[in-house]
Design an enzyme around this catalytic site. Structure first.
Site, short mmCIF file in Angstrom:
data_model
loop_
_atom_site.label_atom_id
_atom_site.label_comp_id
_atom_site.label_asym_id
_atom_site.label_seq_id
_atom_site.Cartn_x
_atom_site.Cartn_y
_atom_site.Cartn_z
N LYS A 107 -51.34 -23.07 29.79
CA LYS A 107 -51.28 -21.78 30.48
C LYS A 107 -49.84 -21.27 30.46
O LYS A 107 -48.90 -22.00 30.75
CB LYS A 107 -51.80 -21.90 31.92
CG LYS A 107 -51.79 -20.57 32.68
CD LYS A 107 -52.73 -20.56 33.87
CE LYS A 107 -52.31 -21.37 35.07
NZ LYS A 107 -51.03 -20.90 35.68
N ASP B 76 -47.95 -25.77 37.76
CA ASP B 76 -46.55 -25.99 38.11
C ASP B 76 -46.32 -25.72 39.60
O ASP B 76 -45.21 -25.90 40.12
CB ASP B 76 -45.60 -25.18 37.22
CG ASP B 76 -45.76 -23.68 37.36
OD1 ASP B 76 -46.70 -23.24 38.04
OD2 ASP B 76 -44.95 -22.94 36.77
N SER B 77 -47.40 -25.36 40.32
CA SER B 77 -47.37 -25.36 41.78
C SER B 77 -46.98 -26.74 42.30
O SER B 77 -46.62 -26.88 43.47
CB SER B 77 -48.75 -24.97 42.34
OG SER B 77 -49.77 -25.78 41.77
N GLU C 202 -47.37 -17.82 31.67
CA GLU C 202 -47.28 -16.64 32.53
C GLU C 202 -46.59 -15.51 31.80
O GLU C 202 -45.54 -15.71 31.18
CB GLU C 202 -46.47 -16.96 33.79
CG GLU C 202 -47.09 -18.00 34.68
CD GLU C 202 -46.28 -18.24 35.95
OE1 GLU C 202 -45.32 -17.49 36.20
OE2 GLU C 202 -46.62 -19.18 36.67
N GLU D 198 -53.78 -13.45 39.18
CA GLU D 198 -53.34 -13.88 40.51
C GLU D 198 -52.89 -12.68 41.34
O GLU D 198 -52.05 -11.88 40.89
CB GLU D 198 -52.19 -14.89 40.38
CG GLU D 198 -51.63 -15.34 41.74
CD GLU D 198 -50.77 -16.59 41.69
OE1 GLU D 198 -50.70 -17.25 40.64
OE2 GLU D 198 -50.16 -16.91 42.73
O1 KIV Z 1 -49.54 -23.58 39.38
C1 KIV Z 1 -50.67 -23.27 39.83
O2 KIV Z 1 -51.26 -23.97 40.67
C2 KIV Z 1 -51.28 -22.05 39.33
C3 KIV Z 1 -52.46 -21.53 40.07
C4 KIV Z 1 -52.07 -21.03 41.41
C5 KIV Z 1 -53.20 -20.51 39.31
O3 KIV Z 1 -50.81 -21.48 38.38
NA NA Z 2 -48.76 -22.17 37.82
#
Ligand code: KIV
Ligand code: NA
Length: 266
Positions: free
Chosen positions: A112, A45-46, A114, A181
């Site tokens: 994934k 989600d980056s 968080e 992270e």
């Molecule tokens: O969203 C992302 O790119 C991430 C990584 C930085 C681990 O969660």
């Molecule tokens: Na992320």
């Protein structure tokens, strides 16, 4: 079924071979990363920051994640594909199931999430329903407003103890993988040794079972002109993007990246 599976990653951990993971948001870069030898692609989600230009990941929608997951799936050549459940798409169990289904049906092999120990229940229930979970611990960017900034986590005895306990609780709940992270390198090393599942690090030092970077960061691209301490620009000294991606994979496998200067002290 991808060539690289959760079992492949477990095998790499057991052999002591480092796992190379990179974010990807489209088919072309997914293919390029695979040709460079990346084991795992993360549709992070980056993308809210590097593609959409937001100053956090909070505005990213589930539809955005599904769109980019489907694009990455088309370019993927055998890597394990992980997708992020975005902010508030897993606030309740029912929502978690629907969100995970959308990403798995778009082509993700793993989702994934968080959080911390509160993820145990969703992780258990997703695993029972056929969805492997990577649990993202430490600096969880969706909680940036709780943290009051993008800050190193797990510093000090109490915080370190808590993070260790969370990691073990989530492994016991059935997490397939962990991602750490921005945590002190020493703590990340301890956690990687104390769980059997693969642990991927970003800003977590060299001793995790694998590494991940945001694609744009490792290609030396930055909207703000600044990049975090844990980033290395792999375009330096390379003739083109394909060579930079290969240099990243090679550096992760050789444990020459991350170096000490990319990590954090306790
Ligand atoms: O969203 C992302 O790119 C991430 C990584 C930085 C681990 O969660
Ligand atoms: Na992320």
């Amino acid at each position: 079924m991808p060539d690289t599976t959760i079992s492949t990653l477990l095998g790499l951990k057991q052999k002591g071979e480092k796992i190379a993971m990179l974010t990807a948001y489209d088919a072309t870069f997914a293919q390029a990363a695979c040709q460079a030898g990346v084991d795992v692609l993360l549709v992070g989600d980056s993308l809210g920051m590097v593609l959409q230009g937001h100053d956090s990941t909070l505005p990213v929608s589930l539809a955005d994640m599904a769109y980019h997951t489907a694009a990455v799936k088309r370019g993927n050549q055998g890597a394990l594909l992980i997708s992020d459940l975005p902010f508030m798409a897993y606030a309740t169990l029912e929502q978690t199931f629907a969100s995970a289904a959308a990403l798995m049906q778009a082509g993700a092999h793993v989702v994934k999430l968080e959080g911390a120990a509160w993820l145990a229940e969703p992780i258990r229930q997703l695993a029972e329903r056929g969805v492997p979970v990577c649990a993202h611990l430490g600096l969880t960017p969706q909680a940036v407003n709780v943290f009051g900034g993008y800050k190193v986590q797990g510093r000090g005895d109490a915080a370190a103890r808590q993070l260790r306990a969370d990691a073990i609780a989530l492994e016991q709940a059935g997490a397939a993988m962990l991602l750490l992270e921005c945590v002190p390198s020493e703590l990340a090393a301890e956690i990687s040794q104390s769980v059997k599942i693969p642990v991927i690090g970003i800003g977590a030092g060299p001793a995790t079972d694998g590494q991940v970077l945001v694609l744009h960061d490792m290609l030396g691209l930055s909207l703000t002109g600044r990049s975090p301490k844990f980033v290395k620009n792999f375009m330096e000294g390379q003739p083109n993007i394909q060579a930079a991606l290969a240099a990243y994979v090679q550096a992760v496998k050789a444990v020459s990246f991350p170096a000490e200067e990319h990590g954090f002290s306790a």
